[in-house]
Design a protein around this motif. Structure first.
Motif: not given
Length: 495
Positions: A257-258, A261
């Motif tokens: 998803r990220s 990050r």
């Protein structure tokens, strides 16, 4: 000579094979079974690999069996302890008595009229061929070639006057104390080897073409230690196991998803371990997203500690050629070496390389679809245990064992003898079997089975979803066909 007959024949006496035998003994007590093991010892991977520092790259609370708690203090265990754990489980449940050693399954032929597999196994020492028959064949032989690892053709390798070693065939007598060592590779094997060898070698260089994501975690699990003091052993083990399972699922999802990050967090962790002056951008910042390839575990930061102590170093470059005394790089630099370790990966292989025939037709396993990650389209009464790529191998292997037992009991209850998955949904698109772009997978993608674009042909790589599917999902789902005799769906073109 009349073939030896069993209800279920298990191929492989390693981590998965022992699990398969346990589940059959527990849940299919009326079924006879035997295990064929090509090597002369229990343990599979953990008996084969003997290189310095060999260890798990998954925590032992999930790599361990659901039915036998891991009691050692380390969460990340060395190979000797894992091997001892597997063998102790085999002995405890009488599985060791079911294993026939030194027998490599070469060919398996299915007869629909008899609902029987005939397996030809070759003795490792005499090459004598023994025959076995079974009603269900369960491959627990792993996914790589035990005989040889992957070794690229390095220009000038014959000129090197030192010793070249592949980790899959590590010489027991190798003395590297005080030697200059170059380890080619940046995967889990290299990351394990470098700090282990650095303890006594003069210097160890990890030579990589490109970086790999690495993350560090303590070898000891403090929460696990506390729970084991407060709770009964089995309760503590289950809680720790589920804590680690759920965190793994969360972290993998977060990577997807990220990715930016997670990438920043991983790189920052390495920067913290090595210091602001170290060139993390060159040596520890991959060009791909987290979990596009497997990550490497660094327990207690041992690799980083070896680098800081100047016992080890990382060089990011490409090999031009070997020289008599080391390796010449594309950059023009030369790495001196007394020993070169080619930690260049595995050769993947499906079903241990066993040839499969169905009613006289040779099955090209690369043209089959993997059904629920357990069986193969158009191939009856055959399953294989294949673990997760993003979590511990044992988690999926044991779910597969559960599923096989469910299928066997269902067939007994319904009076059927044959089960075979067929794909009749033309909207299902073929996709690579494994959803990683690692080199060792891409090299042989055309020789491996495929997965489909949707259930039940899609590999979920998610333990919770697989529990719902494999333990509790419908068996007679319209895709897995059952019959008393005669192969169901023979008029269809299997995919």
């Amino acid at each position: 000579m009349t073939p030896t007959h069993v209800d279920v024949l298990i191929i492989g006496g390693g981590l998965s094979g022992v699990a398969a035998a346990y589940h059959l003994k527990k849940r299919c007590r009326n079924k006879s079974f035997a295990i064929l093991e090509a090597r002369n010892a229990i343990g599979g991977t953990w008996d084969l690999f003997r290189y310095p520092g060999v260890r798990s790259d998954s925590d032992m609370f999930t790599l361990g069996y659901s039915f036998r708690p891991w009691l050692e203090g380390e969460a990340i265990a060395n190979g000797d302890k894992i091997l001892a754990y597997i063998r102790a489980a085999a002995i405890e449940y009488g599985i060791d008595k079911k294993i026939q050693f030194g027998l490599c399954a070469k060919r398996a032929s299915w007869s629909s009229s008899e609902a029987t597999w005939t397996v030809e196994a070759e003795r490792a020492d005499t090459h004598e061929v023994l025959r076995y028959t079974c009603n269900f064949l369960f491959s627990c032989s792993g996914y790589y070639h035990y005989g040889e690892g992957y070794l690229p053709a390095f220009p000038g390798s014959e000129a090197f006057q030192g010793l070249t070693v592949h980790p899959q065939k590590w010489p027991a007598e190798l003395d590297y104390a005080g030697k200059q060592v170059v380890v080619i590779g940046s995967g889990a094997t290299a990351v394990t080897l470098v700090p282990a060898m650095a303890k006594s070698a003069a210097k160890v260089t990890m030579l990589q073409r490109s970086p790999t994501y690495m993350f560090s975690r303590p070898n000891a699990d403090k929460l696990a230690d506390r729970l084991r003091k407060l709770l009964p052993t089995n309760w503590a083990y289950r809680l720790i196991r589920w804590r680690n399972i759920l965190f793994g699922i969360y972290f993998f999802g977060l990577c997807k998803r990220s990715p930016e990050r997670v990438k920043k967090w991983l790189i920052k962790q390495v920067e913290g371990a090595l210091g602001s002056s170290y060139d993390v951008a060159t040596h520890f910042t991959p060009r791909y997203n987290p979990w596009d390839q497997r990550m490497c575990l660094v327990p207690d930061g041992d690799l980083f500690e070896a680098i800081k102590a100047e016992k080890a170093r990382v060089i990011t470059d490409q090999i031009d050629h070997f020289t008599p005394h080391g390796i010449k790089l594309k950059s023009g630099a030369e790495l001196p070496a007394d020993i070169i370790v080619t930690a260049t990966g595995l050769n993947l292989i499906a079903l241990g390389g066993m040839q499969v025939r169905v009613d006289g037709r040779v099955v090209d396993i690369a043209k089959t679809l993997s059904y629920k990650g357990t069986m193969y389209s158009g191939v009856p009464n055959l399953a294989s245990a294949f673990g997760y790529t993003n979590a511990s191998w044992t988690l999926k292997a044991e779910l597969t064992c559960d599923y096989v037992c469910r299928v066997l009991n269902y067939m007994d209850a319904k009076g059927t003898r044959i089960c075979v998955p067929f794909n009749e949904d033309r909207s299902v698109q073929e996709e690579p079997w494994l959803n990683l772009n690692s080199g060792y997978i891409l090299r042989v993608a055309d020789k491996l089975p495929k997965q489909g674009s949707k259930a039940p042909w899609r590999l979920r790589q998610n333990y919770v979803l697989d529990i719902l599917n494999l333990r509790h999902g419908a068996l007679d789902d319209g895709v897995l066909k059952f019959s008393a005799l005669g192969l169901p769906g023979t008029s269809r073109q299997p995919r």
